[in-house]
Write a protein that holds these residues in place. Structure first.
Motif, PDB file in Angstrom:
ATOM      1  N   PHE A  27       0.844  -1.191   0.000  1.00  0.00           N
ATOM      2  CA  PHE A  27       0.000   0.000   0.000  1.00  0.00           C
ATOM      3  C   PHE A  27       0.886   1.250   0.000  1.00  0.00           C
ATOM      4  O   PHE A  27       2.107   1.177   0.240  1.00  0.00           O
ATOM      5  CB  PHE A  27      -0.925   0.009   1.231  1.00  0.00           C
ATOM      6  N   PHE A  28       0.232   2.406  -0.277  1.00  0.00           N
ATOM      7  CA  PHE A  28       0.879   3.708  -0.127  1.00  0.00           C
ATOM      8  C   PHE A  28       0.566   4.216   1.278  1.00  0.00           C
ATOM      9  O   PHE A  28      -0.506   3.980   1.810  1.00  0.00           O
ATOM     10  CB  PHE A  28       0.332   4.712  -1.160  1.00  0.00           C
ATOM     11  N   TYR A  29       1.497   4.937   1.832  1.00  0.00           N
ATOM     12  CA  TYR A  29       1.254   5.447   3.183  1.00  0.00           C
ATOM     13  C   TYR A  29       1.981   6.786   3.355  1.00  0.00           C
ATOM     14  O   TYR A  29       2.963   7.087   2.660  1.00  0.00           O
ATOM     15  CB  TYR A  29       1.733   4.433   4.228  1.00  0.00           C
ATOM     16  N   ASN A  30       1.456   7.548   4.276  1.00  0.00           N
ATOM     17  CA  ASN A  30       2.027   8.840   4.610  1.00  0.00           C
ATOM     18  C   ASN A  30       2.945   8.665   5.793  1.00  0.00           C
ATOM     19  O   ASN A  30       2.514   8.225   6.869  1.00  0.00           O
ATOM     20  CB  ASN A  30       0.906   9.831   4.960  1.00  0.00           C
ATOM     21  N   THR A  31       4.177   8.935   5.636  1.00  0.00           N
ATOM     22  CA  THR A  31       5.165   8.712   6.690  1.00  0.00           C
ATOM     23  C   THR A  31       4.907   9.604   7.891  1.00  0.00           C
ATOM     24  O   THR A  31       5.379   9.295   8.996  1.00  0.00           O
ATOM     25  CB  THR A  31       6.581   8.963   6.154  1.00  0.00           C
ATOM     26  N   MET A  32       4.145  10.676   7.713  1.00  0.00           N
ATOM     27  CA  MET A  32       3.916  11.597   8.803  1.00  0.00           C
ATOM     28  C   MET A  32       2.766  11.124   9.704  1.00  0.00           C
ATOM     29  O   MET A  32       2.762  11.397  10.898  1.00  0.00           O
ATOM     30  CB  MET A  32       3.601  12.993   8.249  1.00  0.00           C
ATOM     31  N   THR A  33       1.808  10.395   9.119  1.00  0.00           N
ATOM     32  CA  THR A  33       0.611  10.040   9.891  1.00  0.00           C
ATOM     33  C   THR A  33       0.427   8.527  10.071  1.00  0.00           C
ATOM     34  O   THR A  33      -0.470   8.101  10.819  1.00  0.00           O
ATOM     35  CB  THR A  33      -0.636  10.584   9.190  1.00  0.00           C
TER      36      THR A  33
END
Length: 338
Positions: A31-37
């Protein structure tokens, strides 16, 4: 803000976390993910192996033994495991390997501590001799107890297999056991030799007894045979005696009959003789007063030629002193006798 794409291996269980909540989880996610959240927890879905070596485990006879073995286990409840042990994913490979290594160490430590408790408890009830040969029993006890252990369940783990590689005593104890075992083996050897000798003696006695019994039976058979022969001979003799008695009785009867016959014949001959004598006496009385020449003439008249010739020769013989020479040729004699 940094968006990244991550694809995990099928042997990795991934838990995607946002704001402290798991929003996605499963094996081998991508999956794609936001490293900040977004943060991720990644747990290995493969089995783990832990080796142990416990020293100074005391037996019931206060002897120290060492136990070595291997335990295989696996995570079956990933949420429980993630709560108990840190499996935070690090994008840096080295950091992530350190996290996994530390997690494995904690799980293995829990497994080893429990295993040592059960090993100590089990061997404390065994003597050193029993302990040294109780590998299978020890493995079975550890397996059964750890399946039901609450600590294992709280960590979300499951025991797959356990192998006891060896249980050994200290060198001094081993020497003492070896010496005692050696003596026991020698004793068993002596006992075996003694038993073999006794068995040989017993077998020889049995053979001799069988031979003696055979000889006795043969003697009994010979005795029975002789008795039967004697009985048969006696019966034959009795039968022969009966036959002899019958024959003798028959002979006696025959002789008696012969005697009667002889007596009868004698009586008959006597009667005949008496009759002849009577006839002769009557005849003599009849011819008592008759001239001798007349008697001769009467006798001659009834004689045949041979009788007459014989009588003539008799008379010639009577008057031989008055006859000088008388010649009778063979032809004359032959003609006279025809």
């Amino acid at each position: 803000m940094s968006i990244k794409y991550k694809k995990f291996e099928p042997t990795e269980y991934v838990m995607k976390v946002k704001k402290g909540k798991v929003v996605q989880q499963g094996l081998g996610l991508s999956f794609f993910y936001n490293t900040m959240t977004t943060s991720m927890i990644v747990l290995p879905a493969t089995a783990f192996d832990a080796s142990f070596a416990f020293d100074d485990i005391m037996t019931s006879d206060f002897q120290s033994v060492s136990v070595q073995g291997d335990i295989s286990y696996v995570i079956i409840d990933y949420e429980k495991a993630a709560k108990m042990i840190k499996f935070s994913y690090k994008s840096n490979k080295t950091e992530y390997e350190e996290v996994i290594s530390e997690a494995k160490l904690k799980m293995s430590k829990q497994i080893m501590n429990l295993a040592k408790v059960y090993v100590t408890k089990f061997l404390s009830t065994k003597s050193v001799r029993e302990a040294l040969v109780s590998s299978d029993g020890l493995a079975a006890v550890i397996r059964e107890n750890m399946k039901e252990d609450k600590t294992i369940q709280e960590f979300g783990l499951q025991l797959l297999s356990i192998s006891i590689l060896g249980i050994s005593a200290k060198a001094e104890t081993r020497k003492a056991l070896e010496a005692a075992t050696r003596e026991q083996i020698l004793k068993l050897q002596d006992d075996a030799i003694y038993k073999r000798r006794n068995a040989a003696i017993e077998q020889e006695r049995s053979v001799k007894e069988n031979e003696l019994n055979t000889e006795i039976k043969i003697a009994e058979k010979e005795k029975e045979k002789r008795e039967k022969e004697m009985e048969t001979k006696r019966l034959i003799q009795e039968k022969q005696a009966e036959l002899d008695v019958k024959k003798l009785n028959n002979d006696i009867a025959l002789e008696e009959e012969k005697r009667k016959l002889v007596h009868l014949q004698t009586e008959n001959e006597k009667k005949k003789s008496d009759a002849k004598a009577y006839d002769s006496e009557v005849l003599l009385k009849t011819f008592a007063g008759i001239d001798t020449e007349i008697i001769k003439a009467l006798a001659a008249s009834g004689m045949d030629s041979r009788a007459l010739i014989a009588k003539a020769f008799v008379e010639i013989g009577d008057k031989a002193d008055k006859i000088g020479t008388l010649n009778v040729s063979p032809e004359l004699l032959e003609s006279l006798t025809k």
